[in-house]
Design a protein around this motif. Structure first.
Motif, PDB file in Angstrom:
ATOM      1  N   LEU A 208      64.046 -23.976  72.496  1.00 18.64           N
ATOM      2  CA  LEU A 208      65.389 -24.356  72.779  1.00 18.64           C
ATOM      3  C   LEU A 208      65.405 -24.069  70.499  1.00 18.64           C
ATOM      4  O   LEU A 208      64.440 -25.124  70.680  1.00 18.64           O
ATOM      5  CB  LEU A 208      66.158 -26.143  73.391  1.00 18.64           C
ATOM      6  CG  LEU A 208      65.997 -26.069  74.351  1.00 18.64           C
ATOM      7  CD1 LEU A 208      66.383 -27.181  75.276  1.00 18.64           C
ATOM      8  CD2 LEU A 208      66.230 -25.025  75.284  1.00 18.64           C
TER       9      LEU A 208
ATOM     10  N   GLN B  14      71.332 -25.694  71.187  1.00 23.34           N
ATOM     11  CA  GLN B  14      70.679 -25.830  72.389  1.00 23.34           C
ATOM     12  C   GLN B  14      70.401 -27.226  72.928  1.00 23.34           C
ATOM     13  O   GLN B  14      70.012 -27.912  73.947  1.00 23.34           O
ATOM     14  CB  GLN B  14      69.272 -24.665  73.088  1.00 23.34           C
ATOM     15  CG  GLN B  14      69.914 -23.407  72.469  1.00 23.34           C
ATOM     16  CD  GLN B  14      68.874 -22.492  73.112  1.00 23.34           C
ATOM     17  OE1 GLN B  14      67.668 -22.565  72.594  1.00 23.34           O
ATOM     18  NE2 GLN B  14      69.112 -21.740  73.997  1.00 23.34           N
TER      19      GLN B  14
ATOM     20  N   GLU C 159      73.403 -29.633  72.701  1.00 21.53           N
ATOM     21  CA  GLU C 159      73.912 -29.939  73.792  1.00 21.53           C
ATOM     22  C   GLU C 159      73.204 -30.907  75.024  1.00 21.53           C
ATOM     23  O   GLU C 159      73.529 -30.931  75.935  1.00 21.53           O
ATOM     24  CB  GLU C 159      74.056 -28.188  74.243  1.00 21.53           C
ATOM     25  CG  GLU C 159      74.833 -27.349  73.522  1.00 21.53           C
ATOM     26  CD  GLU C 159      75.028 -25.698  73.963  1.00 21.53           C
ATOM     27  OE1 GLU C 159      74.056 -25.527  74.637  1.00 21.53           O
ATOM     28  OE2 GLU C 159      76.306 -24.902  73.132  1.00 21.53           O
TER      29      GLU C 159
END
Length: 247
Positions: free
Chosen positions: A156, A160, A163
């Protein structure tokens, strides 16, 4: 001695089977490497929480093992679920981190391409490195006699990861300069816990800011500074004990 664990396809454990045949690479390892014999105990698992506990009845050829199932078990989903976001270490230290965290009981490991990582996963090299992490997790889970194997996600980016942190019930970042100890952080009884372990060079200020904005403040693990390959298992052990999963 504790019975060895072997991985089978999920459908093999459907319908409460009384007899199972272990074949393929796992069967070959059981017959040709472990040299299991009739009467020895084994555990066959789907890696998703189900296990068949049984006794070897026959070893056929070089890669087939017949097993009489004596008991079927199913482990509940872990609560809370613990995920460690691991910045990419140099060399084989990534596999070391995955191995020890799997043995401790982490539920998921997420490779993270932090800005200060010396190692970078790109193209074919990245695919090979991810495959090594996943193979390491699988073998470590078998060694640790786990029925539920950890997930190893794809790499990631920082965005990301932010998130992922925003969606967690508890999120934090290990940072040696934080005044807040992880040992007293408020943890949920269920849901998800996500913890970020930075690279050897530390988490960059902009990354700390992005993670804080996502609801993941910085926490201090202890008075010493651990390497990135050992910080994850130390932090996970603390979390597993504090949440009651180690009891």
């Amino acid at each position: 001695m504790t019975a060895p664990v072997f991985l089978v396809k999920p459908q093999a454990l459907d319908g409460e089977p009384k007899q199972l045949t272990l074949d393929g690479p796992e069967g070959r390892h059981a017959v040709s490497v472990r040299r299991l014999q009739p009467g020895e105990e084994v555990v066959l698992t789907d890696g998703a929480g189900r296990g068949a506990y049984g006794v070897v009845t026959a070893a056929r050829g070089k890669d087939e093992l017949d097993v009489e199932v004596r008991e079927l078990r199913a482990e509940p989903e872990p609560a809370p679920r613990i995920t460690v976001v691991q910045a990419l270490p140099k060399g084989d230290r990534g596999e070391l981190a995955v191995e020890t965290m799997t043995e401790a009981g982490v539920d998921a490991v997420v490779p993270w391409a932090a800005s200060r990582c010396v190692t970078q996963w790109r193209a074919e090299r990245g695919a090979k490195s991810l495959a090594k992490w996943r193979a390491t997790a699988r073998e470590a889970a078998k060694q640790a006699r786990r029925l539920r194997f950890p997930d190893v996600a794809g790499q990631l980016t920082t965005r990301q990861v932010a998130e992922l942190l925003a969606a967690a019930d508890f999120a934090g970042v290990l940072h040696e300069e934080s005044a807040a100890p992880l040992a007293t952080a408020p943890l949920p009884a269920a849901g998800s816990v996500v913890l970020v372990v930075g690279p050897e060079g530390g988490v960059a200020p902009d990354e700390l800011a992005a993670f804080a904005a996502a609801g993941a403040p910085a926490y201090r693990l202890g008075p010493t500074v651990l390497r990135t390959s050992t910080a994850g298992v130390a932090a996970a052990s603390l979390l597993l004990a504090r949440t009651g999963r180690w009891s």
